[in-house]
Design a protein around this motif. Structure first.
Motif, PDB file in Angstrom:
ATOM      1  N   THR A 146      -6.067  -0.245  -9.252  1.00 30.47           N
ATOM      2  CA  THR A 146      -6.800  -0.596  -8.039  1.00 30.47           C
ATOM      3  C   THR A 146      -7.366  -2.010  -8.160  1.00 30.47           C
ATOM      4  O   THR A 146      -7.462  -2.566  -9.252  1.00 30.47           O
ATOM      5  N   HIS A 147      -7.743  -2.564  -7.036  1.00 34.93           N
ATOM      6  CA  HIS A 147      -8.415  -3.875  -7.002  1.00 34.93           C
ATOM      7  C   HIS A 147      -9.540  -3.767  -5.997  1.00 34.93           C
ATOM      8  O   HIS A 147      -9.310  -3.494  -4.811  1.00 34.93           O
ATOM      9  N   GLU A 148     -10.775  -3.959  -6.452  1.00 29.27           N
ATOM     10  CA  GLU A 148     -11.952  -3.846  -5.601  1.00 29.27           C
ATOM     11  C   GLU A 148     -11.977  -2.504  -4.869  1.00 29.27           C
ATOM     12  O   GLU A 148     -12.304  -2.422  -3.680  1.00 29.27           O
ATOM     13  N   GLY A 149     -11.605  -1.458  -5.581  1.00 32.76           N
ATOM     14  CA  GLY A 149     -11.653  -0.111  -5.033  1.00 32.76           C
ATOM     15  C   GLY A 149     -10.471   0.276  -4.183  1.00 32.76           C
ATOM     16  O   GLY A 149     -10.433   1.402  -3.659  1.00 32.76           O
ATOM     17  N   ALA A 155       1.768  -1.468  -7.310  1.00 37.29           N
ATOM     18  CA  ALA A 155       1.636  -0.546  -8.447  1.00 37.29           C
ATOM     19  C   ALA A 155       1.971   0.873  -8.032  1.00 37.29           C
ATOM     20  O   ALA A 155       2.601   1.629  -8.791  1.00 37.29           O
ATOM     21  N   LEU A 156       1.569   1.253  -6.840  1.00 35.78           N
ATOM     22  CA  LEU A 156       1.908   2.582  -6.326  1.00 35.78           C
ATOM     23  C   LEU A 156       3.418   2.749  -6.219  1.00 35.78           C
ATOM     24  O   LEU A 156       3.981   3.757  -6.678  1.00 35.78           O
ATOM     25  N   LEU A 157       4.098   1.766  -5.640  1.00 33.59           N
ATOM     26  CA  LEU A 157       5.549   1.866  -5.474  1.00 33.59           C
ATOM     27  C   LEU A 157       6.259   1.885  -6.825  1.00 33.59           C
ATOM     28  O   LEU A 157       7.261   2.586  -6.996  1.00 33.59           O
ATOM     29  N   SER A 158       5.745   1.138  -7.781  1.00 32.29           N
ATOM     30  CA  SER A 158       6.336   1.159  -9.121  1.00 32.29           C
ATOM     31  C   SER A 158       6.190   2.528  -9.756  1.00 32.29           C
ATOM     32  O   SER A 158       7.104   3.034 -10.418  1.00 32.29           O
ATOM     33  N   THR A 159       5.033   3.166  -9.545  1.00 33.00           N
ATOM     34  CA  THR A 159       4.801   4.507 -10.078  1.00 33.00           C
ATOM     35  C   THR A 159       5.765   5.509  -9.448  1.00 33.00           C
ATOM     36  O   THR A 159       6.337   6.361 -10.136  1.00 33.00           O
ATOM     37  N   LEU A 160       5.967   5.407  -8.138  1.00 39.12           N
ATOM     38  CA  LEU A 160       6.890   6.313  -7.455  1.00 39.12           C
ATOM     39  C   LEU A 160       8.333   6.056  -7.904  1.00 39.12           C
ATOM     40  O   LEU A 160       9.099   7.000  -8.130  1.00 39.12           O
ATOM     41  N   LYS A 161       8.698   4.799  -8.039  1.00 37.85           N
ATOM     42  CA  LYS A 161      10.054   4.458  -8.462  1.00 37.85           C
ATOM     43  C   LYS A 161      10.342   5.009  -9.847  1.00 37.85           C
ATOM     44  O   LYS A 161      11.450   5.488 -10.123  1.00 37.85           O
ATOM     45  N   ALA A 162       9.357   4.969 -10.745  1.00 40.11           N
ATOM     46  CA  ALA A 162       9.537   5.495 -12.098  1.00 40.11           C
ATOM     47  C   ALA A 162       9.808   6.999 -12.074  1.00 40.11           C
ATOM     48  O   ALA A 162      10.384   7.537 -13.023  1.00 40.11           O
ATOM     49  N   ARG A 163       9.407   7.656 -11.011  1.00 39.08           N
ATOM     50  CA  ARG A 163       9.654   9.088 -10.856  1.00 39.08           C
ATOM     51  C   ARG A 163      10.916   9.369 -10.046  1.00 39.08           C
ATOM     52  O   ARG A 163      11.167  10.510  -9.656  1.00 39.08           O
ATOM     53  N   VAL A 168      10.860   5.429   0.448  1.00 39.08           N
ATOM     54  CA  VAL A 168       9.503   5.903   0.716  1.00 39.08           C
ATOM     55  C   VAL A 168       9.206   5.815   2.213  1.00 39.08           C
ATOM     56  O   VAL A 168       9.467   4.781   2.853  1.00 39.08           O
ATOM     57  N   PHE A 169       8.658   6.888   2.745  1.00 39.01           N
ATOM     58  CA  PHE A 169       8.249   6.948   4.152  1.00 39.01           C
ATOM     59  C   PHE A 169       6.725   6.970   4.224  1.00 39.01           C
ATOM     60  O   PHE A 169       6.092   7.913   3.750  1.00 39.01           O
ATOM     61  N   VAL A 170       6.142   5.934   4.798  1.00 32.92           N
ATOM     62  CA  VAL A 170       4.699   5.859   4.980  1.00 32.92           C
ATOM     63  C   VAL A 170       4.382   6.412   6.364  1.00 32.92           C
ATOM     64  O   VAL A 170       4.598   5.742   7.374  1.00 32.92           O
ATOM     65  N   GLU A 171       3.854   7.623   6.410  1.00 34.57           N
ATOM     66  CA  GLU A 171       3.673   8.307   7.686  1.00 34.57           C
ATOM     67  C   GLU A 171       2.331   7.994   8.344  1.00 34.57           C
ATOM     68  O   GLU A 171       2.183   8.134   9.558  1.00 34.57           O
ATOM     69  N   GLY A 172       1.352   7.604   7.588  1.00 30.43           N
ATOM     70  CA  GLY A 172       0.072   7.309   8.229  1.00 30.43           C
ATOM     71  C   GLY A 172      -1.098   7.518   7.298  1.00 30.43           C
ATOM     72  O   GLY A 172      -0.924   7.841   6.137  1.00 30.43           O
ATOM     73  N   GLY A 173      -2.247   7.253   7.848  1.00 30.31           N
ATOM     74  CA  GLY A 173      -2.469   6.754   9.207  1.00 30.31           C
ATOM     75  C   GLY A 173      -2.378   5.236   9.281  1.00 30.31           C
ATOM     76  O   GLY A 173      -1.749   4.575   8.444  1.00 30.31           O
ATOM     77  N   GLY A 174      -3.063   4.699  10.313  1.00 29.18           N
ATOM     78  CA  GLY A 174      -2.964   3.280  10.572  1.00 29.18           C
ATOM     79  C   GLY A 174      -3.466   2.410   9.440  1.00 29.18           C
ATOM     80  O   GLY A 174      -2.896   1.345   9.169  1.00 29.18           O
ATOM     81  N   ILE A 175      -4.519   2.824   8.759  1.00 26.92           N
ATOM     82  CA  ILE A 175      -5.051   2.032   7.647  1.00 26.92           C
ATOM     83  C   ILE A 175      -4.032   1.961   6.517  1.00 26.92           C
ATOM     84  O   ILE A 175      -3.811   0.901   5.913  1.00 26.92           O
ATOM     85  N   THR A 176      -3.382   3.076   6.235  1.00 26.15           N
ATOM     86  CA  THR A 176      -2.397   3.107   5.150  1.00 26.15           C
ATOM     87  C   THR A 176      -1.170   2.282   5.502  1.00 26.15           C
ATOM     88  O   THR A 176      -0.656   1.514   4.680  1.00 26.15           O
ATOM     89  N   VAL A 177      -0.674   2.412   6.735  1.00 26.42           N
ATOM     90  CA  VAL A 177       0.473   1.594   7.162  1.00 26.42           C
ATOM     91  C   VAL A 177       0.091   0.114   7.122  1.00 26.42           C
ATOM     92  O   VAL A 177       0.875  -0.727   6.661  1.00 26.42           O
ATOM     93  N   SER A 178      -1.108  -0.215   7.572  1.00 28.55           N
ATOM     94  CA  SER A 178      -1.568  -1.608   7.521  1.00 28.55           C
ATOM     95  C   SER A 178      -1.608  -2.119   6.090  1.00 28.55           C
ATOM     96  O   SER A 178      -1.311  -3.287   5.827  1.00 28.55           O
ATOM     97  N   ALA A 179      -1.951  -1.245   5.151  1.00 26.69           N
ATOM     98  CA  ALA A 179      -2.015  -1.638   3.745  1.00 26.69           C
ATOM     99  C   ALA A 179      -0.655  -2.094   3.242  1.00 26.69           C
ATOM    100  O   ALA A 179      -0.527  -3.124   2.575  1.00 26.69           O
ATOM    101  N   PHE A 180       0.374  -1.337   3.558  1.00 22.22           N
ATOM    102  CA  PHE A 180       1.727  -1.703   3.126  1.00 22.22           C
ATOM    103  C   PHE A 180       2.184  -2.984   3.819  1.00 22.22           C
ATOM    104  O   PHE A 180       2.866  -3.820   3.211  1.00 22.22           O
ATOM    105  N   LEU A 181       1.831  -3.145   5.087  1.00 25.06           N
ATOM    106  CA  LEU A 181       2.224  -4.344   5.818  1.00 25.06           C
ATOM    107  C   LEU A 181       1.525  -5.575   5.249  1.00 25.06           C
ATOM    108  O   LEU A 181       2.148  -6.629   5.051  1.00 25.06           O
ATOM    109  N   ARG A 182       0.258  -5.457   4.939  1.00 26.51           N
ATOM    110  CA  ARG A 182      -0.490  -6.582   4.376  1.00 26.51           C
ATOM    111  C   ARG A 182       0.005  -6.945   2.982  1.00 26.51           C
ATOM    112  O   ARG A 182      -0.065  -8.105   2.577  1.00 26.51           O
ATOM    113  N   ALA A 183       0.501  -5.969   2.249  1.00 24.81           N
ATOM    114  CA  ALA A 183       0.987  -6.221   0.894  1.00 24.81           C
ATOM    115  C   ALA A 183       2.433  -6.716   0.870  1.00 24.81           C
ATOM    116  O   ALA A 183       2.986  -6.937  -0.204  1.00 24.81           O
TER     117      ALA A 183
END
Length: 250
Positions: A146-149, A155-163, A168-183
């Protein structure tokens, strides 16, 4: 014969819509989906969101689940909707269910953690993962940087890829989808717009404020009809960079 022609046309449109996700080169890609009102809301101010878009869009969501290895939602989506995240409306295997909860606030009372329908991961911070049990109900607790909470999306995608969870389908909500878009970790965004106005409520996307229109994200898009709704298939790979990383997952 006329009915057969209609079926063929609908099938061709479906193939055109889903082909960018299904082709072999799409392995490792990340697709997100949001259903919103005409005024850009995905829920009322009390969190009611089922269902702003129509049944055809709900079926589309289940198809995306079936096409991907993992389906990702944030803790707020689980809190408000208690979704099952299965493919019960279409053919195909259930994806691995991934719930983002960096502060580890969710309880095991939600169905996704105890219904046993599909493997489930609770993603939290490394600190929180080390503090509590390794399971939440039936879900495996996994710690991610994490960074600043806020969970670090790469790092999340790397963890999923290792498994072995590459698509990956990001279904929601808006804050989570925005997170992937911002990254800059989102390859396609399916944004379905329903012919309804809420007038207030939860916005679909939350990104850093801009001062000039030249700073806006402008995507290459295609449009598809889903009953009375319109789906915008946005190719987000070549969008101008969005400032103010890292992103906020919850």
């Amino acid at each position: 014969y006329g009915h057969q022609m209609q079926v063929d046309a609908a099938s061709r449109e479906l193939i055109e819509l889903l082909m960018p996700i299904c082709i072999p080169g799409a392995q490792g890609r990340v697709v997100a989906h949001l259903g919103q009102s005409l005024d850009g809301r995905i829920a009322t101010r009390t969190g009611a969101s089922q269902f702003i878009t129509g049944h055809a869009d709900v079926v589309h969501t289940h198809r995306l689940r079936a096409l991907c290895d993992a389906v990702v939602v944030g803790s707020r989506t689980v809190s408000f909707d208690d979704p099952r995240l299965t493919t019960r409306l279409v053919s195909g295997d259930h994806p691995v269910r991934v719930v983002l909860d960096p502060r580890r606030r969710l309880s095991c009372d939600f169905g996704v953690f105890r219904d046993g329908l599909a493997p489930t991961l609770l993603i939290t911070s490394l600190e929180q993962a080390g503090k509590g049990p390794s399971k939440l109900g039936d879900a495996e607790v996994v710690g991610v940087e994490t960074h600043e909470g806020r969970l670090v999306v790469s790092a999340l995608l790397s963890t999923l890829k290792a498994r072995g969870l590459r698509r990956v389908f990001v279904e929601g909500g808006g804050i989570t989808v925005s997170a992937f878009l911002r990254a800059h970790e989102l390859d396609r965004l399916h944004l379905t717009v329903a012919p309804v106005i809420l007038g207030s409520g939860v916005p679909a996307l939350e990104l850093p404020a801009i001062d000039r229109l030249t700073q806006a994200l402008r995507f290459s898009t295609r449009q598809f009809s889903l009953g009375a709704d319109v789906l915008y298939d946005c190719d987000t790979r070549n969008a101008p960079p969005c400032k103010d990383p890292p992103c906020k997952d919850q």
